[in-house]
Design a protein around this motif. Structure first.
Motif, PDB file in Angstrom:
ATOM      1  N   SER A  90       9.707 -10.020  -0.370  1.00  0.00           N
ATOM      2  CA  SER A  90       8.265 -10.060  -0.108  1.00  0.00           C
ATOM      3  C   SER A  90       7.955 -10.769   1.201  1.00  0.00           C
ATOM      4  CB  SER A  90       7.538 -10.752  -1.264  1.00  0.00           C
ATOM      5  OG  SER A  90       7.992 -12.080  -1.430  1.00  0.00           O
ATOM      6  N   ILE A 108       0.353   0.762   3.571  1.00  0.00           N
ATOM      7  CA  ILE A 108       1.294   0.115   2.657  1.00  0.00           C
ATOM      8  C   ILE A 108       0.696  -1.164   2.085  1.00  0.00           C
ATOM      9  CG2 ILE A 108       3.541  -1.046   2.516  1.00  0.00           C
ATOM     10  CD1 ILE A 108       4.536   0.900   4.674  1.00  0.00           C
ATOM     11  N   PHE A 109       0.062  -1.958   2.948  1.00  0.00           N
ATOM     12  CA  PHE A 109      -0.522  -3.222   2.485  1.00  0.00           C
ATOM     13  C   PHE A 109      -1.653  -2.972   1.498  1.00  0.00           C
ATOM     14  CE2 PHE A 109      -3.523  -6.799   3.074  1.00  0.00           C
ATOM     15  CZ  PHE A 109      -2.705  -7.817   2.613  1.00  0.00           C
ATOM     16  N   LEU A 112      -0.239  -2.030  -1.820  1.00  0.00           N
ATOM     17  CA  LEU A 112       0.268  -3.203  -2.529  1.00  0.00           C
ATOM     18  C   LEU A 112      -0.872  -3.988  -3.184  1.00  0.00           C
ATOM     19  CD1 LEU A 112       2.953  -4.497   0.002  1.00  0.00           C
ATOM     20  CD2 LEU A 112       3.390  -3.537  -2.265  1.00  0.00           C
ATOM     21  N   SER A 115      -2.250  -2.126  -6.160  1.00  0.00           N
ATOM     22  CA  SER A 115      -1.358  -2.112  -7.326  1.00  0.00           C
ATOM     23  C   SER A 115      -1.503  -3.367  -8.184  1.00  0.00           C
ATOM     24  CB  SER A 115       0.096  -1.969  -6.877  1.00  0.00           C
ATOM     25  OG  SER A 115       0.527  -3.128  -6.161  1.00  0.00           O
ATOM     26  N   ILE A 152       6.415  -8.127  -6.373  1.00  0.00           N
ATOM     27  CA  ILE A 152       6.416  -8.143  -4.914  1.00  0.00           C
ATOM     28  C   ILE A 152       5.010  -8.022  -4.327  1.00  0.00           C
ATOM     29  CG2 ILE A 152       6.689  -5.655  -4.561  1.00  0.00           C
ATOM     30  CD1 ILE A 152       8.733  -6.361  -2.356  1.00  0.00           C
ATOM     31  N   SER A 153       4.089  -7.403  -5.052  1.00  0.00           N
ATOM     32  CA  SER A 153       2.735  -7.192  -4.507  1.00  0.00           C
ATOM     33  C   SER A 153       2.008  -8.511  -4.279  1.00  0.00           C
ATOM     34  CB  SER A 153       1.926  -6.303  -5.454  1.00  0.00           C
ATOM     35  OG  SER A 153       2.531  -5.055  -5.617  1.00  0.00           O
ATOM     36  N   THR A 156       3.807 -10.689  -1.584  1.00  0.00           N
ATOM     37  CA  THR A 156       3.578 -10.165  -0.225  1.00  0.00           C
ATOM     38  C   THR A 156       2.164 -10.473   0.243  1.00  0.00           C
ATOM     39  OG1 THR A 156       5.150  -8.365  -0.634  1.00  0.00           O
ATOM     40  CG2 THR A 156       3.634  -8.097   1.219  1.00  0.00           C
ATOM     41  N   PHE A 157       1.200 -10.348  -0.659  1.00  0.00           N
ATOM     42  CA  PHE A 157      -0.190 -10.657  -0.323  1.00  0.00           C
ATOM     43  C   PHE A 157      -0.345 -12.122   0.100  1.00  0.00           C
ATOM     44  CE2 PHE A 157      -4.372 -12.179  -1.747  1.00  0.00           C
ATOM     45  CZ  PHE A 157      -5.197 -11.393  -0.956  1.00  0.00           C
ATOM     46  N   HIS A 160       1.450 -12.676   3.471  1.00  0.00           N
ATOM     47  CA  HIS A 160       0.779 -11.951   4.557  1.00  0.00           C
ATOM     48  C   HIS A 160      -0.276 -12.827   5.230  1.00  0.00           C
ATOM     49  CE1 HIS A 160      -1.853  -8.916   6.468  1.00  0.00           C
ATOM     50  NE2 HIS A 160      -0.760  -8.152   6.517  1.00  0.00           N
TER      51      HIS A 160
END
Length: 277
Positions: A90, A108-109, A112, A115, A152-153, A156-157, A160
């Motif tokens: 991530s 993609i972002f 994510l 989701s 992973i969502s 990653t958020f 980010h």
């Protein structure tokens, strides 16, 4: 004078509310501990009473029935590996999405982020059906892979937003000095992500270690069951050994409590730093 009295009354009310909330929070754990020393008939007769005799036979039976040692090893392996791969993949994905300004990266972002609002229960039946037909269930490796997919969502958020605040000049300076992109990420960017990494690791450890639903769908054989899943041994179709189940719950809680007491300073510091950053 009235102001001082009012402050004193407010302070008493706050302390009283904190005590009440503490009692309400701790009461279920005390109830579990008390009933773990009782016989099955005592639990059924009055679960709120103290045990007549302190008997550790429930813990011995629970330890043996749930194959405690194997379940602990399975939970530790699944938790450590799952959290590690979530953090690594991530953070790298978030770094790629931030630093490479491609149009597809925005898609993609957003996918994510979208989701994260889909509940697992809505994809549970197709999930089990498809992967069951492919014979991909019933292994710790596949469970770790599924945790990566579902975790992973959010990770990653969180990464980010933090990576966007890191000055790109630091990375450019490292590249000028001869560092590769991987070296820039692991030696420059990753050390600066410690507060966010600590927060994500804490949340994911609690999620993976305590999760029951996903392992119950993926893990079938007794040899690969986790601790929460092993407590299901004590509940049959028509009967339930509540006393032994309570002892099993105490055994399940012990590793988490030990981990917390050892790491409480780092856990609190990680959450606070993550919130501030």
């Amino acid at each position: 004078m009235n102001g001082k009295i009012q402050k004193h009354v407010n302070k008493i009310m706050v302390v009283t509310m904190c005590c009440v909330m503490f009692v309400l929070y701790v009461f279920p754990f005390i109830l579990i501990l008390i009933n773990s020393f009782k016989s099955r008939l005592e639990v059924m007769a009055n679960p709120l009473s103290l045990p007549l005799n302190v008997d550790f036979s429930n813990f011995i039976e629970a330890f043996t029935t749930m194959n405690y040692g194997k379940a602990v090893v399975n939970s530790i392996i699944i938790t450590l590996v799952s959290v590690s791969v979530i953090v690594i993949f991530s953070s790298m994905l978030a770094y790629f999405l931030v630093r490479w300004q491609w149009k597809i990266n925005k898609v993609i972002f957003m996918a994510l982020v979208a989701s994260m609002i889909i509940p697992f229960q809505s994809v549970m039946i197709p999930f089990v059906t498809i992967f069951g037909h492919l014979n991909l269930l019933n292994s710790r490796g596949m469970l770790i892979y599924f945790y990566l997919g579902f975790g992973i969502s959010m990770a990653t958020f969180m990464y980010h937003g933090f990576i966007k605040s890191i000055p790109i000049e630091l990375e450019e300076a490292a590249i000028i000095d001869g560092a590769s992109r991987l070296q820039v990420f692991f030696k420059v960017v990753m050390p600066m992500l410690k507060p966010t990494t600590a927060t994500i690791a804490i949340l994911d450890v609690l999620w993976v270690w305590n999760d029951f639903l996903l392992p119950s769908l993926v893990l079938v054989n007794d040899d690969v069951r986790t601790l929460p899943l092993s407590t299901f041994y004590f509940f049959g179709k028509y009967t339930a050994n509540y006393n032994v189940a309570m002892a099993a719950l105490v055994l399940v809680l012990m590793p988490v409590l030990i981990f917390y007491f050892i790491m409480q300073k780092k856990i609190i510091a990680g959450v606070v730093d993550g919130a501030i950053k």
